[in-house]
Design an enzyme around this catalytic site. Structure first.
Site, short mmCIF file in Angstrom:
data_model
loop_
_atom_site.label_atom_id
_atom_site.label_comp_id
_atom_site.label_asym_id
_atom_site.label_seq_id
_atom_site.Cartn_x
_atom_site.Cartn_y
_atom_site.Cartn_z
N ALA A 61 -17.15 3.04 -4.65
CA ALA A 61 -17.65 1.77 -4.10
C ALA A 61 -19.15 1.88 -3.76
O ALA A 61 -19.96 1.04 -4.18
CB ALA A 61 -16.84 1.39 -2.86
N GLY A 82 -21.36 6.59 2.29
CA GLY A 82 -20.30 6.86 1.31
C GLY A 82 -20.84 6.63 -0.09
O GLY A 82 -21.16 5.49 -0.44
N GLY A 136 -19.37 7.23 -3.12
CA GLY A 136 -18.31 7.41 -4.12
C GLY A 136 -18.26 6.20 -5.03
O GLY A 136 -19.28 5.57 -5.31
N LYS A 150 0.86 -1.19 0.00
CA LYS A 150 0.00 0.00 0.00
C LYS A 150 0.89 1.23 0.00
O LYS A 150 2.04 1.16 0.47
CB LYS A 150 -0.89 0.02 1.25
P1 NAD Z 1 -14.40 7.60 -3.04
O1 NAD Z 1 -13.48 8.72 -2.68
O2 NAD Z 1 -14.83 7.42 -4.44
O3 NAD Z 1 -15.74 7.70 -2.16
C1 NAD Z 1 -15.73 7.87 -0.77
C2 NAD Z 1 -17.10 8.44 -0.39
O4 NAD Z 1 -17.18 8.49 1.03
C3 NAD Z 1 -17.35 9.86 -0.89
O5 NAD Z 1 -18.68 9.96 -1.33
C4 NAD Z 1 -17.15 10.71 0.38
O6 NAD Z 1 -17.89 11.93 0.34
C5 NAD Z 1 -17.71 9.75 1.40
N1 NAD Z 1 -17.32 10.07 2.77
C6 NAD Z 1 -16.15 10.52 3.26
N2 NAD Z 1 -16.25 10.71 4.58
C7 NAD Z 1 -17.51 10.36 4.93
C8 NAD Z 1 -18.23 10.31 6.14
N3 NAD Z 1 -17.66 10.67 7.29
N4 NAD Z 1 -19.52 9.87 6.12
C9 NAD Z 1 -20.11 9.50 4.99
N5 NAD Z 1 -19.48 9.51 3.81
C10 NAD Z 1 -18.20 9.94 3.79
O7 NAD Z 1 -13.68 6.30 -2.47
P2 NAD Z 1 -13.97 4.80 -2.86
O8 NAD Z 1 -13.01 4.40 -3.91
O9 NAD Z 1 -15.41 4.58 -3.03
O10 NAD Z 1 -13.47 4.08 -1.53
C11 NAD Z 1 -14.27 4.03 -0.36
C12 NAD Z 1 -13.69 3.01 0.57
O11 NAD Z 1 -13.63 1.76 -0.10
C13 NAD Z 1 -12.25 3.28 1.05
O12 NAD Z 1 -12.12 2.77 2.36
C14 NAD Z 1 -11.41 2.45 0.11
O13 NAD Z 1 -10.15 2.10 0.66
C15 NAD Z 1 -12.31 1.24 -0.04
N6 NAD Z 1 -12.03 0.47 -1.24
C16 NAD Z 1 -12.23 1.00 -2.46
C17 NAD Z 1 -11.91 0.24 -3.57
C18 NAD Z 1 -12.15 0.78 -4.95
O14 NAD Z 1 -11.88 0.04 -5.92
N7 NAD Z 1 -12.69 1.96 -5.10
C19 NAD Z 1 -11.37 -1.05 -3.43
C20 NAD Z 1 -11.21 -1.57 -2.16
C21 NAD Z 1 -11.54 -0.79 -1.05
#
Ligand code: NAD
Length: 427
Positions: A221, A217, A219, A103
């Site tokens: 995911a 969240g 975003g 990471k």
């Molecule tokens: P992203 O940045 O696209 O989305 C994150 C979302 O969470 C955003 O909408 C943000 O506004 C929201 N957020 C932040 N703080 C918040 C809070 N306190 N309350 C509610 N919502 C909040 O990120 P992502 O890629 O969707 O990743 C999200 C999680 O999933 C992370 O922990 C990441 O490590 C994990 N993850 C993502 C992937 C991937 O392929 N995208 C793979 C494995 C794990």
């Protein structure tokens, strides 16, 4: 609250004790194999030079090259990156792909960067870590505040430094389709989780059409999960992002909510995206809630897809969801896990979000032989891997009479122990 890395190691130790993992393997997995700490300069748009701090932690490579995302965030520190790197080792092992765990991250307020500054930061970080990564050594990917564009800049910089052979393309995954990306990578994390949930629902008589879901969240995911779940018939009654949340018992029109979030940048502006527009005026109307209230609201399934440490000792007793799906990494702390036991089933991150790294692995395979799969081929392979991993975890769970998290760790640790023995890593 204990540190994130301490939590991760405790999770490994708990599973290791239940299964009787050998002492050398237990010790070896308790520390990363290598830690790279770098600083590098970036010229801001105003001409000033700032020095940034970044990490690449290489936890374990018994199964294959180190693999794991790079995040740009103010919260990045060594403890967090170490924890995330160890989870990657375990995650790749749960789904049985030939990759290890790594990471990286740069400590920066990503939202403060202009596009030019973000590109310079990416290229600067790649120059700092270029000697430690490579398609056969360590393959980073996107994570928080890094995306396909960042991966394209990163790959370009690596190729400038190390030569632009087509093989070098596999040094980063999560690239745009036009530049060696894989079909299906954008939705892969959510899709993998939904494949597992669908199998779980079949085995546990959970009827999607009678199940309500709250998504923390919205975003990559979370929003993709909402879209896939609503296509399966689940009713999405809560959505949230960093600005707060909305609850509506009539459910949200997810496609509209996604367009709204893209247009206005916040789910709080999306009150009109409910399935029953009249709901806004009715008793069951749309309710604005804080992040804390959202987590504690009534629902069948709570998807945690934002950040780590969201369900903790402080709020675990108030959680009403019957099932928690962890799409984020580490959203439920070990203390909270203990409180939820027997009350809320937690389907853990290392299984539920492993679809992302699985399609990243597909991207590496496609890059290495320069031939690209159709979207349905990616989906078929992803589904097969996710379902097989889930079935293995179910069987380990019933053998050891433990939680899904413990069973997922045991599944992964057994594979790693077996590899260590076959390779003779301690000789
Ligand atoms: P992203 O940045 O696209 O989305 C994150 C979302 O969470 C955003 O909408 C943000 O506004 C929201 N957020 C932040 N703080 C918040 C809070 N306190 N309350 C509610 N919502 C909040 O990120 P992502 O890629 O969707 O990743 C999200 C999680 O999933 C992370 O922990 C990441 O490590 C994990 N993850 C993502 C992937 C991937 O392929 N995208 C793979 C494995 C794990």
């Amino acid at each position: 609250m204990s540190g994130l890395y301490e939590n991760t190691i405790n999770q490994i130790q708990t599973a290791a004790t239940i299964m009787g993992l050998s002492e050398p393997v237990r010790k070896a997995l308790s520390e990363p194999q290598k830690i790279h700490w770098v600083t590098f300069p970036v010229q801001r748009d105003n001409g000033e030079i700032d020095i940034f701090e970044g990490y690449r932690v290489q936890h374990n490579n018994w199964a294959g090259p180190y693999k794991g995302g790079i995040r740009f965030s103010d919260n990045v520190d060594l403890d967090e990156v170490k924890a995330l790197s160890a989870w990657m080792t375990i995650k790749c092992s749960v789904v049985g792909i030939p990759l290890g765990g790594g990471k990286g991250g740069v400590k920066v307020d990503a939202k403060s960067l202009s596009k030019t500054e973000k590109e310079k930061l990416t290229r600067g970080f790649v120059r700092s870590i270029a000697d430690y990564i490579g398609p056969d050594i360590d393959v980073p990917a996107p994570d928080m505040y890094t995306d396909g564009q960042v991966m394209a800049w990163a790959t370009d910089e690596y190729m400038k430094l190390k030569g632009g052979s087509s093989k070098a393309l596999g040094v980063f995954t999560g690239k745009p389709l036009e530049f060696g990306g894989s079909a299906g990578r954008e939705q892969a994390t959510a899709q993998g989780g939904v494949y597992v949930l669908t199998k779980y629902a079949e085995m546990h008589n959970l009827d999607p059409k009678n199940s309500t879901v709250i998504i923390q969240g919205f975003g990559n995911a979370g929003a993709n999960a909402a879209e896939l779940l609503s296509a399966h018939g689940y009713k999405i009654i809560g959505i949230s992002d960093s600005s707060g949340g909305l609850i509506c018992q009539d459910g949200f029109d997810v496609a509209q909510a996604i367009s709204c979030k893209v247009e206005f940048g916040s789910v709080m502006k999306c009150e009109h995206t409910t399935l029953n527009y009249d709901a806004i005026k009715s008793q069951n109307g749309v309710k604005q809630v804080t992040n804390e209230e959202l987590l504690e609201s009534e629902c069948d399934i709570l998807f945690l897809s934002a950040l780590e440490n969201q369900v903790t000792i402080k709020n675990a007793a108030n959680i009403k969801a019957k099932i928690i799906v962890e799409l984020a990494n580490g959203p439920v702390t070990p203390e909270a896990d203990a409180i939820l036991k027997g009350k809320t089933e937690v389907l853990p991150d290392i299984l539920m979000n492993a679809g992302g790294v699985t399609v990243s692995y597909f991207e590496m395979v496609q890059n290495s032989y320069g031939y690209y799969w159709q979207p349905d081929e990616v989906q078929t392979r992803l589904k097969a891997i996710m379902e097989a991993a889930y079935e293995k975890v179910e069987s380990v769970k019933s053998t050891y009479n433990c939680t899904y998290r413990e069973a997922s760790f045991i599944t992964a640790l057994k594979r790693l122990e077996n590899l260590a023995n076959i390779r003779g890593v301690f000789s």
